[in-house]
Design an enzyme around this catalytic site. Structure first.
Site, short mmCIF file in Angstrom:
data_model
loop_
_atom_site.label_atom_id
_atom_site.label_comp_id
_atom_site.label_asym_id
_atom_site.label_seq_id
_atom_site.Cartn_x
_atom_site.Cartn_y
_atom_site.Cartn_z
CD GLN A 123 -2.76 1.19 2.51
OE1 GLN A 123 -2.56 0.41 3.44
NE2 GLN A 123 -3.72 2.09 2.54
CB SER A 124 2.18 3.46 -2.51
OG SER A 124 1.16 3.58 -3.47
CG HIS A 154 -6.46 2.76 -2.77
ND1 HIS A 154 -5.73 3.14 -1.67
CD2 HIS A 154 -5.60 2.08 -3.57
CE1 HIS A 154 -4.47 2.72 -1.81
NE2 HIS A 154 -4.38 2.05 -2.95
#
Ligand code: 5GP
Ligand code: ZN
Length: 113
Positions: free
Chosen positions: A93-94, A99
Site C-alpha cells: 500500500q503506497s 482504495h
C-alpha cells in the site's frame, strides 16, 4: 485528513479522471494503469486501509462493490476483472487512504507478485 492525496482528490483539490461519484464514494482512473482498465474506488471519508474497517462500514463496502459491478458492466468487462485492496507495507500500500483497485481487459496472473 490533512496531507492525504486521496482526500484531496475526493475534495476536488487535486484533479482526477472520474468515472463515478456520489456523496459517499469516488471512482477514478489510476494515473499509472497496470491493465487496459485500471480504476480506483475510494470512500470520500478518510479510512487508512481495509485493516480499519468495522462492522458499521458494511453498507459502505457493499455500496463500493455494487458500483464496481455496475462500472465493470458499463466498461464491457464481461470476461472478468480483479478487485484488490493493498494493506500496509507487506501488502504494497503506497497511499494510506482505503482504495480498491479494479483491473480488467487483460488476463491477470495468479498468484500476484
Ligand atoms: P497502492 O499502491 O496504495 O495500492 O495504490 C495506489 C495507487 O494510486 C497506485 O496504483 C498509483 O498509480 C495511484 N496513484 C498515485 N497517485 C495518484 C494520483 O495522483 N492520481 C491517480 N489517479 N492515481 C494515483
Ligand atoms: Zn485520506
Amino acid at each position: 485528513m490533512e496531507n492525504c492525496l486521496f482526500c484531496k482528490i475526493a475534495a476536488g483539490e487535486i484533479p482526477s479522471n472520474k468515472l463515478y461519484e456520489d456523496d459517499q464514494i469516488l471512482a477514478f482512473h489510476d494515473i499509472d494503469p497496470q491493465a487496459p482498465v485500471h480504476f480506483l474506488v475510494i470512500p470520500k471519508q478518510h479510512v487508512d486501509s481495509a485493516a480499519c474497517l468495522e462492522e458499521t462500514d458494511s453498507a459502505l463496502v457493499g455500496h463500493i462493490f455494487a458500483v464496481i459491478a455496475r462500472l465493470c458492466k458499463e466498461l464491457g468487462c464481461e470476461d472478468g476483472y480483479r478487485v484488490v485492496t493493498n494493506v500496509g507495507e507487506d501488502g504494497g500500500q503506497s497511499v494510506k487512504h482505503l482504495h480498491f483497485h479494479v483491473l480488467a481487459k487483460r488476463s491477470l496472473a495468479w498468484p500476484p507478485g
